[in-house]
Design an enzyme around this catalytic site. Structure first.
Site, PDB file in Angstrom:
ATOM      1  CB  SER A 241      42.727  36.631  40.390  1.00 26.22           C
ATOM      2  OG  SER A 241      43.161  35.854  39.294  1.00 26.22           O
ATOM      3  CE  LYS A 242      47.318  34.880  46.432  1.00 30.64           C
ATOM      4  NZ  LYS A 242      46.377  34.245  47.332  1.00 30.64           N
ATOM      5  NE  ARG A 243      42.496  33.245  36.929  1.00 32.80           N
ATOM      6  CZ  ARG A 243      42.119  33.990  35.922  1.00 32.80           C
ATOM      7  NH1 ARG A 243      42.633  33.796  34.733  1.00 32.80           N
ATOM      8  NH2 ARG A 243      41.219  34.935  36.083  1.00 32.80           N
TER       9      ARG A 243
END
Ligand code: GLU
Length: 475
Positions: A241-243
């Site tokens: 994910s964007k994390r």
């Protein structure tokens, strides 16, 4: 003939996982001389946007994942889904459901509270059809009559045999009461209609597959082969994910990655061919097979992607890199918008930097000292190397270089040698001050190559400026 498709829902940009699915479909089609279809699954109108459709197409084009047919849009095909749904209703394989969303929610809650399965209880299954359903005030959804006995076996080309208990499967809605079709239904209708032979997609859809198999059977169509790709995880082993950094494909373009490098990276997220890491597009098409796709999840590793990118920068021809770096030079303000550069000269400059730049952004920044009229000194480098000690050497060098007509690396080397031998100093005692004078910093490719590319005029100007700077500094 092999026929595959990439079927993104346009609810976001083309991301790493989607691009990998597109790539595997593309490679499978090309390897088998088959067909690759692009289908936009935009039935969820509240979440799909034109902007995301364009963004997905832009991403596919950038990666050069050319499709043979499409993009088809599901919103253009609503009549087809309705026809198929009516056919199922007429054959008694689907039925109208009159339960309201509130009622359904209420029953779901009750079932959960009693520890029962929250699936639809089938109460409209055998209801007489309420008159005037079509085009009238009576709102009804269409539900698929899901077989409730036995098991459904998915023979997946990657996951192997996976069994599902049919009594766990819901009588899913295939047409909502507003007439719009739902995912599991449209996907089957389209895969049938588009004669898809292999469904290659993310394994988040594995649980949908038994439902879809029953729909194929009800429609009387042959079931395609399925290949569910393992998930892509971040370094902490949670779903990517964007994390974990940028996940949108176009963000990598903006960060100065080459599309070939990204494709090469993506293919290794799940697929392997011996120990080989770097593949040309031709090799990928030649070697790709679903047998070599692993079962276990792949881990996204930005360092490896960066390494691959540097490898691609090294092996690309400088002319090509020159084209690609132009927008980055503009963005960094190194050239004006629309300004052109002598491409032959640019290639020469790039050749000196290919081994050092890992991204096109880094490359553009390194090209700054070649292209800009003037440079700024790094403060530390200036203090360390532009001082009284180096001043005499710089003056002498400047005078000698002024008289050189062949401003080439070998001639420049001779000029440097003369001075260091005369003064009995090491090359660095001259080369480092020159490097600071020319590039502003202490790191650059071989100094003779740099000077050759920079040319006589700019070299002399910069040496002069450095000498003046020392004068001002020590005053
Ligand atoms: N539209 C689905 C998605 O974006 C893919 C459906 C499929 O490949 O069957 O997840």
């Amino acid at each position: 003939m092999v026929c595959v498709r990439f079927a993104p829902s346009p609810t976001g940009h083309l991301h790493i996982g989607g691009a990998r699915t597109a790539l595997f479909n593309y490679l499978y089609a090309r390897h088998n001389n088959g067909k690759f279809i692009l289908r936009i699954e935009d039935t969820d109108r509240s979440r799909s946007t034109e902007e995301y459709i364009d963004a997905i197409i832009e991403g596919m084009r950038w990666l050069k994942l050319e499709w043979d047919e499409g993009p088809f849009r599901q919103t253009d095909r609503f009549d087809i889904y309705r026809d198929y749904a009516n056919k199922l209703v007429n054959e008694g394989k689907a039925y109208y459901c009159y339960c309201s969303p509130d009622e359904l929610e209420q029953r779901r809650k009750e079932a959960l509270a009693q520890g029962k399965s929250p699936k639809y209880d089938g109460r409209c299954r055998n209801k007489e059809r309420v008159q005037g359903v079509e085009g009238s005030r009576v709102q009804a959804a269409v539900r698929f009559k899901m077989p409730q006995e036995g098991q459904t076996v998915v023979d997946d080309l990657i996951k192997g045999t996976v069994s599902f208990e049919n009594d766990q499967l819901d009588d899913l809605i295939i047409l909502r009461s507003d007439g719009t079709p739902t995912y599991n239904f449209t996907v089957v209708v389209d895969d049938v209609d588009m004669k898809i032979t292999h469904v290659i997609r993310g394994d988040d859809h594995l649980n949908n597959t038994p439902k879809q198999i029953h729909i194929y059977k009800a429609l009387g169509y042959e079931i395609p082969m399925f290949a569910h790709l393992p998930m892509i995880l971040g370094s902490d082993k949670t779903r990517l994910s964007k994390r974990h950094g940028a996940t949108s494909v176009m963000a990598y373009k903006e960060m100065g990655y080459l599309y070939d490098a990204l494709v090469n990276y993506l293919v290794r997220l799940g697929w392997a061919y011996g120990d080989q890491e770097v593949f040309s597009r031709e090799e990928l098409i030649k070697y790709f097979s679903l047998e070599n796709v692993g079962k276990s999840s792949a881990v996204f590793n930005p360092e490896k992607l960066l390494w691959l990118n540097s490898q691609y920068i090294i092996k690309s021809n400088p002319e090509e890199i020159g084209e690609l770096v132009m927008p980055f030079l503009e963005n960094a303000g190194i050239i004006q918008k629309g300004q052109d550069i002598d491409r032959k000269w640019l290639s020469k400059a790039i050749k000196t930097l290919q081994e050092r730049a890992k991204t096109l952004i880094e490359l553009a920044n390194s090209l700054r000292y070649y292209i800009a009229e003037d440079i700024e000194y790094d403060e530390k480098a200036k203090t360390k190397f532009l001082n009284e000690k180096s001043k005499a050497l710089l003056i002498e060098l400047k005078d000698n270089l002024a008289s050189i007509s062949d401003f080439s690396a070998p001639e420049l080397e001779k000029a440097f040698k003369l001075i260091i031998e005369k003064h009995n100093v090491k090359l660095g005692a001259l080369a480092q001050p020159v490097r600071v004078a020319i590039t502003g910093g202490t790191e650059s490719p071989g100094i003779f190559e740099v000077l050759e590319v920079l040319g006589k005029e700019k070299t002399l100007k910069r040496l002069e400026k450095a000498i003046k700077t020392i004068d001002n500094f020590s005053m």
